[in-house]
Structure formats: structure tokens, C-alpha cells
Scaffold this motif. Structure first.
Motif, PDB file in Angstrom:
ATOM      1  N   ARG A 156       0.830  -1.194   0.000  1.00 46.86           N
ATOM      2  CA  ARG A 156       0.000   0.000   0.000  1.00 46.86           C
ATOM      3  C   ARG A 156       0.877   1.261   0.000  1.00 46.86           C
ATOM      4  N   GLY A 157       0.559   2.193  -0.875  1.00 41.41           N
ATOM      5  CA  GLY A 157       1.273   3.460  -0.922  1.00 41.41           C
ATOM      6  C   GLY A 157       2.544   3.446  -1.747  1.00 41.41           C
ATOM      7  N   GLU A 158       2.910   2.307  -2.325  1.00 43.32           N
ATOM      8  CA  GLU A 158       4.144   2.256  -3.121  1.00 43.32           C
ATOM      9  C   GLU A 158       3.930   2.810  -4.520  1.00 43.32           C
ATOM     10  N   TRP A 159       4.912   3.536  -4.986  1.00 47.84           N
ATOM     11  CA  TRP A 159       4.942   4.038  -6.350  1.00 47.84           C
ATOM     12  C   TRP A 159       6.078   3.341  -7.078  1.00 47.84           C
ATOM     13  N   LEU A 160       6.043   3.381  -8.396  1.00 51.63           N
ATOM     14  CA  LEU A 160       7.064   2.700  -9.185  1.00 51.63           C
ATOM     15  C   LEU A 160       8.446   3.303  -8.936  1.00 51.63           C
ATOM     16  N   TRP A 161       8.519   4.614  -8.780  1.00 53.13           N
ATOM     17  CA  TRP A 161       9.837   5.234  -8.554  1.00 53.13           C
ATOM     18  C   TRP A 161      10.397   4.847  -7.194  1.00 53.13           C
ATOM     19  N   ALA A 181      18.595  10.399 -12.494  1.00 49.41           N
ATOM     20  CA  ALA A 181      18.659   9.819 -13.842  1.00 49.41           C
ATOM     21  C   ALA A 181      18.658   8.295 -13.779  1.00 49.41           C
ATOM     22  N   ALA A 182      19.386   7.732 -12.807  1.00 48.42           N
ATOM     23  CA  ALA A 182      19.423   6.276 -12.656  1.00 48.42           C
ATOM     24  C   ALA A 182      18.061   5.737 -12.251  1.00 48.42           C
ATOM     25  N   VAL A 183      17.377   6.450 -11.355  1.00 50.32           N
ATOM     26  CA  VAL A 183      16.038   6.037 -10.934  1.00 50.32           C
ATOM     27  C   VAL A 183      15.078   6.078 -12.112  1.00 50.32           C
ATOM     28  N   GLN A 184      15.191   7.124 -12.937  1.00 48.08           N
ATOM     29  CA  GLN A 184      14.311   7.252 -14.092  1.00 48.08           C
ATOM     30  C   GLN A 184      14.520   6.098 -15.071  1.00 48.08           C
ATOM     31  N   ARG A 185      15.775   5.739 -15.305  1.00 50.91           N
ATOM     32  CA  ARG A 185      16.060   4.602 -16.198  1.00 50.91           C
ATOM     33  C   ARG A 185      15.499   3.314 -15.625  1.00 50.91           C
ATOM     34  N   ARG A 215      17.806  -7.297 -12.967  1.00 54.34           N
ATOM     35  CA  ARG A 215      18.992  -6.583 -12.508  1.00 54.34           C
ATOM     36  C   ARG A 215      18.972  -5.193 -13.118  1.00 54.34           C
ATOM     37  N   LEU A 216      19.117  -4.184 -12.275  1.00 55.37           N
ATOM     38  CA  LEU A 216      18.999  -2.797 -12.714  1.00 55.37           C
ATOM     39  C   LEU A 216      20.342  -2.071 -12.720  1.00 55.37           C
ATOM     40  N   VAL A 217      21.391  -2.703 -12.229  1.00 53.37           N
ATOM     41  CA  VAL A 217      22.715  -2.063 -12.200  1.00 53.37           C
ATOM     42  C   VAL A 217      23.740  -2.963 -12.858  1.00 53.37           C
TER      43      VAL A 217
END
Length: 217
Positions: A156-161, A181-185, A215-217
Motif C-alpha cells: 500500500r502506498g508504493e509508487w514505481l519510482w 537519472a538512474a532512478v528514471q532509467r 537486474r537494474l545495475v
């Protein structure tokens, strides 16, 4: 157990994580809790620890220290470990891990009859190893090292960012906060992978939605 606390030492410590002995001194161990889930915690360990492995405990040496006046204080236990499975790094054969002999000095009790997952060979009550849910936690580390996607259930309350920022912190060795910028990617990658589950409005996440996190990094 959905959450596991990797607790940070906030009393006076040396870099090794062991509290030094001074005759007559009184030490107290206190650890700060973590809000990370078990999956997040062990994926963070997989990202940051140079070696992670599962081992059997072969034996123990050492013990409390006694000064010339007969004062008994915390010493060091040295555990001999036999690596059963390396999850990250090149650990193999026989290795050694140390910990304080006293819980008040953040010493941790190792059960020599059970396997142990080790990610820091300076063991303390606040971290370095675990003997709970070893196989499940080893699987989390192994999947993280391989870069396999994991599942995140939207709360509850979570956003994608928010999810993207938290995952970047978990997966990165960098202790600094991820850049905008990294969060946006990361948000774009998460949305692209989960478009069908999220729908056309990525700023609105339904509670309970299961998102695949790569994996995001």
C-alpha cells in the motif's frame, strides 16, 4: 519469516567488528534494525560482499581472555569452516571466521552441528553470517549473482519510482543514493517489463500486484 534484520553495530567498535577488551571495561551490544525484506537483504549482501558461501563448521578454538588480575573478559572464538558451496567469489577448501566470545560484545553463537552461510568472516550478532533458512537465503544470493529477475509484491502506498530507488540501493555496491537519472532509467525498465500487470497508468499501482524486477545495475 518475511523480514530479516541485518543489524548494524552502534556501540564503539573497531573496523573488524570485534569489540576490544580492556580490563574492567563494560561493553554493551546494540544493533539497529533494517526494514528490508529477506529477499532485499540477501540480494544486497550478494551485491556488496566479495565472497558468499555455505560451509560446514569443522571446529572451534580460542576462548575468553583472562588478565593478570584474574578478570575474565570477552576474547575471540576462531571457527574452522569447510566450504560446501561458493555462491560468489572464489571461496573453497578450509576457511576461518572469528567472533567475540560474549554476546555483550556482539559475539554470535555458532551451532557447530548446522550449516552456515557466510558473507563476512568477522562474525557478530549484527551480521556476517546466518544459520537460519540457509538454503533459502543461499538461493536468493545465487539468483542475485546470476542476475535472475525476482518478484516484488506492491504494498500500500508504493509508487514505481520508490520501488526502483529501493531496488537500485539493494543491487548496487555504491552506498550513495541513486541519482535521479538512474532512478528514471530503472522506472522505465520496470514498466517495460511489467506493462501488462501495471496497465496504462504507471503512476498508479494496485496493492498486491506482482512485479518482476530484473537486474537494474
Amino acid at each position: 519469516m518475511k523480514r530479516w534484520c541485518l543489524r548494524l553495530l552502534i556501540s564503539v567498535v573497531v573496523v573488524s567488528g570485534l569489540i576490544p577488551l580492556t580490563a574492567g571495561a563494560s561493553w554493551a551490544c546494540s544493533c539497529a534494525g533494517s526494514l528490508l525484506t529477506e529477499s532485499q537483504e540477501f540480494r544486497s549482501i550478494a551485491a556488496k560482499a566479495p565472497n558468499v558461501y555455505v560451509a560446514d563448521v569443522v571446529g572451534r578454538t580460542g576462548g575468553p581472555r583472562v588478565d593478570p588480575n584474574g578478570f575474565v573478559g570477552p576474547g575471540t572464538y576462531r571457527y574452522e569452516l569447510r566450504v560446501v558451496r561458493s555462491l560468489k567469489g572464489q571461496a573453497s577448501g578450509t576457511r576461518y571466521a572469528t567472533t567475540s566470545t560474549q554476546g555483550s560484545a556482539c559475539g554470535v553463537v555458532i551451532d557447530e552441528r548446522r550449516p552456515i552461510l557466510v558473507y563476512n568472516e568477522q562474525l557478530s550478532l549484527c551480521g556476517g553470517s546466518t544459520q537460519e533458512r540457509v538454503q533459502q537465503r543461499a538461493a536468493i544470493v545465487r539468483a542475485a549473482v546470476r542476475g535472475e529477475p525476482v518478484t516484488h509484491v506492491v504494498a500500500r502506498g508504493e509508487w514505481l519510482w520508490q520501488i526502483a530507488r529501493a531496488e537500485l540501493a539493494v543491487q548496487s555496491r555504491d552506498v550513495r543514493a541513486p541519482s535521479p537519472a538512474a532512478v528514471q532509467r530503472a522506472v522505465r525498465r520496470l514498466y517495460a517489463l511489467n506493462r501488462a500487470a501495471i496497465g496504462l497508468q504507471p503512476d498508479r499501482l494496485e496493492v498486491g500486484t506482482r512485479l518482476r524486477v530484473p537486474r537494474l545495475v
